[in-house]
Design a protein around this motif. Structure first.
Motif, PDB file in Angstrom:
ATOM      1  N   GLN A 122       0.844  -1.205   0.000  1.00 45.82           N
ATOM      2  CA  GLN A 122       0.000   0.000   0.000  1.00 45.82           C
ATOM      3  C   GLN A 122       0.875   1.251   0.000  1.00 45.82           C
ATOM      4  OE1 GLN A 122      -2.903   0.044   3.116  1.00 45.82           O
ATOM      5  NE2 GLN A 122      -4.000   1.776   2.250  1.00 45.82           N
ATOM      6  N   ALA A 123       1.967   1.246   0.766  1.00 49.25           N
ATOM      7  CA  ALA A 123       2.881   2.389   0.795  1.00 49.25           C
ATOM      8  C   ALA A 123       3.527   2.624  -0.570  1.00 49.25           C
ATOM      9  CB  ALA A 123       3.950   2.179   1.857  1.00 49.25           C
ATOM     10  N   LEU A 124       3.644   1.567  -1.375  1.00 53.48           N
ATOM     11  CA  LEU A 124       4.179   1.686  -2.735  1.00 53.48           C
ATOM     12  C   LEU A 124       3.109   2.074  -3.744  1.00 53.48           C
ATOM     13  CD1 LEU A 124       6.504  -1.450  -2.859  1.00 53.48           C
ATOM     14  CD2 LEU A 124       7.199   0.942  -2.651  1.00 53.48           C
ATOM     15  N   ASN A 125       1.890   2.328  -3.273  1.00 54.93           N
ATOM     16  CA  ASN A 125       0.743   2.686  -4.125  1.00 54.93           C
ATOM     17  C   ASN A 125       0.363   1.580  -5.102  1.00 54.93           C
ATOM     18  OD1 ASN A 125       0.227   5.249  -3.011  1.00 54.93           O
ATOM     19  ND2 ASN A 125       1.912   6.103  -4.196  1.00 54.93           N
ATOM     20  N   ILE A 126       0.502   0.332  -4.685  1.00 56.81           N
ATOM     21  CA  ILE A 126       0.049  -0.800  -5.494  1.00 56.81           C
ATOM     22  C   ILE A 126      -1.472  -0.879  -5.331  1.00 56.81           C
ATOM     23  CG2 ILE A 126       0.238  -3.299  -5.843  1.00 56.81           C
ATOM     24  CD1 ILE A 126       2.854  -1.766  -6.379  1.00 56.81           C
ATOM     25  N   SER A 127      -2.173  -1.068  -6.420  1.00 59.57           N
ATOM     26  CA  SER A 127      -3.640  -1.095  -6.380  1.00 59.57           C
ATOM     27  C   SER A 127      -4.144  -2.241  -5.498  1.00 59.57           C
ATOM     28  CB  SER A 127      -4.213  -1.250  -7.788  1.00 59.57           C
ATOM     29  OG  SER A 127      -3.931  -2.540  -8.289  1.00 59.57           O
ATOM     30  N   MET A 128      -5.360  -2.073  -4.971  1.00 62.93           N
ATOM     31  CA  MET A 128      -5.916  -3.089  -4.080  1.00 62.93           C
ATOM     32  C   MET A 128      -6.031  -4.458  -4.752  1.00 62.93           C
ATOM     33  SD  MET A 128      -9.460  -3.511  -1.929  1.00 62.93           S
ATOM     34  CE  MET A 128      -9.510  -1.844  -1.375  1.00 62.93           C
ATOM     35  N   PRO A 129      -6.565  -4.548  -5.987  1.00 64.73           N
ATOM     36  CA  PRO A 129      -6.648  -5.882  -6.609  1.00 64.73           C
ATOM     37  C   PRO A 129      -5.278  -6.560  -6.751  1.00 64.73           C
ATOM     38  CG  PRO A 129      -7.992  -4.314  -7.819  1.00 64.73           C
ATOM     39  CD  PRO A 129      -7.208  -3.526  -6.820  1.00 64.73           C
ATOM     40  N   LEU A 130      -4.274  -5.785  -7.128  1.00 61.41           N
ATOM     41  CA  LEU A 130      -2.932  -6.351  -7.279  1.00 61.41           C
ATOM     42  C   LEU A 130      -2.338  -6.733  -5.923  1.00 61.41           C
ATOM     43  CD1 LEU A 130      -1.045  -7.144  -9.489  1.00 61.41           C
ATOM     44  CD2 LEU A 130      -0.104  -4.848  -9.476  1.00 61.41           C
ATOM     45  N   ARG A 131      -2.614  -5.943  -4.892  1.00 59.63           N
ATOM     46  CA  ARG A 131      -2.156  -6.295  -3.534  1.00 59.63           C
ATOM     47  C   ARG A 131      -2.748  -7.617  -3.097  1.00 59.63           C
ATOM     48  NH1 ARG A 131      -3.523  -0.882  -1.900  1.00 59.63           N
ATOM     49  NH2 ARG A 131      -5.106  -1.733  -0.494  1.00 59.63           N
ATOM     50  N   LYS A 132      -4.039  -7.807  -3.366  1.00 56.42           N
ATOM     51  CA  LYS A 132      -4.710  -9.050  -2.948  1.00 56.42           C
ATOM     52  C   LYS A 132      -4.088 -10.263  -3.645  1.00 56.42           C
ATOM     53  CE  LYS A 132      -7.423  -6.935  -0.196  1.00 56.42           C
ATOM     54  NZ  LYS A 132      -7.086  -6.922   1.215  1.00 56.42           N
ATOM     55  N   ILE A 133      -3.774 -10.118  -4.928  1.00 53.47           N
ATOM     56  CA  ILE A 133      -3.126 -11.209  -5.665  1.00 53.47           C
ATOM     57  C   ILE A 133      -1.746 -11.479  -5.068  1.00 53.47           C
ATOM     58  CG2 ILE A 133      -2.076 -11.872  -7.867  1.00 53.47           C
ATOM     59  CD1 ILE A 133      -4.419 -10.339  -9.221  1.00 53.47           C
ATOM     60  N   ALA A 134      -0.981 -10.414  -4.838  1.00 52.42           N
ATOM     61  CA  ALA A 134       0.377 -10.568  -4.304  1.00 52.42           C
ATOM     62  C   ALA A 134       0.368 -11.261  -2.947  1.00 52.42           C
ATOM     63  CB  ALA A 134       1.056  -9.208  -4.198  1.00 52.42           C
ATOM     64  N   LEU A 135      -0.626 -10.971  -2.122  1.00 50.37           N
ATOM     65  CA  LEU A 135      -0.686 -11.579  -0.793  1.00 50.37           C
ATOM     66  C   LEU A 135      -1.011 -13.068  -0.845  1.00 50.37           C
ATOM     67  CD1 LEU A 135      -2.448  -8.683   1.128  1.00 50.37           C
ATOM     68  CD2 LEU A 135      -0.059  -9.395   1.310  1.00 50.37           C
ATOM     69  N   LEU A 136      -1.622 -13.518  -1.929  1.00 53.14           N
ATOM     70  CA  LEU A 136      -1.935 -14.938  -2.083  1.00 53.14           C
ATOM     71  C   LEU A 136      -0.734 -15.756  -2.562  1.00 53.14           C
ATOM     72  CD1 LEU A 136      -5.458 -14.685  -3.747  1.00 53.14           C
ATOM     73  CD2 LEU A 136      -4.937 -15.357  -1.387  1.00 53.14           C
ATOM     74  N   LEU A 137       0.223 -15.077  -3.188  1.00 49.54           N
ATOM     75  CA  LEU A 137       1.373 -15.773  -3.752  1.00 49.54           C
ATOM     76  C   LEU A 137       2.368 -16.168  -2.677  1.00 49.54           C
ATOM     77  CD1 LEU A 137       1.995 -13.539  -6.875  1.00 49.54           C
ATOM     78  CD2 LEU A 137       0.794 -15.731  -6.761  1.00 49.54           C
ATOM     79  N   LYS A 138       3.030 -17.262  -2.897  1.00 42.05           N
ATOM     80  CA  LYS A 138       4.088 -17.757  -2.008  1.00 42.05           C
ATOM     81  C   LYS A 138       5.339 -18.006  -2.856  1.00 42.05           C
ATOM     82  CE  LYS A 138       0.973 -18.016   1.250  1.00 42.05           C
ATOM     83  NZ  LYS A 138       0.505 -16.723   1.639  1.00 42.05           N
ATOM     84  N   PRO A 139       5.951 -16.926  -3.362  1.00 47.80           N
ATOM     85  CA  PRO A 139       7.056 -17.103  -4.315  1.00 47.80           C
ATOM     86  C   PRO A 139       8.329 -17.624  -3.669  1.00 47.80           C
ATOM     87  CG  PRO A 139       6.825 -14.795  -3.759  1.00 47.80           C
ATOM     88  CD  PRO A 139       5.676 -15.521  -3.087  1.00 47.80           C
ATOM     89  N   ASP A 140       9.024 -18.471  -4.394  1.00 51.42           N
ATOM     90  CA  ASP A 140      10.350 -18.923  -4.005  1.00 51.42           C
ATOM     91  C   ASP A 140      11.363 -18.098  -4.784  1.00 51.42           C
ATOM     92  OD1 ASP A 140       9.292 -20.859  -2.326  1.00 51.42           O
ATOM     93  OD2 ASP A 140       9.432 -22.449  -3.830  1.00 51.42           O
TER      94      ASP A 140
END
Length: 96
Positions: free
Chosen positions: A22-40
């Motif tokens: 959010q501090a990086l101004n990432i949109s809410m839909p993209l934030r929600k997707i990013a939070l679901l990911l578990k990247p290696d």
């Protein structure tokens, strides 16, 4: 000399990631997707040259750079931005 970081790193957990995005101004839909990911991460570290691969079920991302040298980082896969980035290694720890 700093440690060699070559290896495969598995995602374990994240804390305060939504606030960070959010501090990086990432949109809410993209934030929600990013939070679901578990990247290696897969890192190939040869001297000052590094290749960092972020691997996830959504999209893979490759970052290649020289330690301590500014480069243009293309974040178009995330939010369309480009930024100037410099990555440095922490100094080696003294051992006794």
């Amino acid at each position: 000399m700093p440690p060699n970081l070559t290896g495969y790193y598995r995602f374990v957990s994240q804390k305060n990631m939504e606030d960070y995005l959010q501090a990086l101004n990432i949109s809410m839909p993209l934030r929600k997707i990013a939070l679901l990911l578990k990247p290696d991460k897969e890192i190939d570290h040869q001297g000052n040259h590094m290749i960092v691969k972020t691997l996830s079920t959504f999209r893979n991302y490759v970052l290649e750079f020289e330690v301590g040298v500014e480069f243009e980082e293309d974040l178009s896969i995330m939010d369309g931005r480009k930024c100037q980035t410099t990555l440095d290694m922490p100094p080696a720890r003294a051992t006794s």
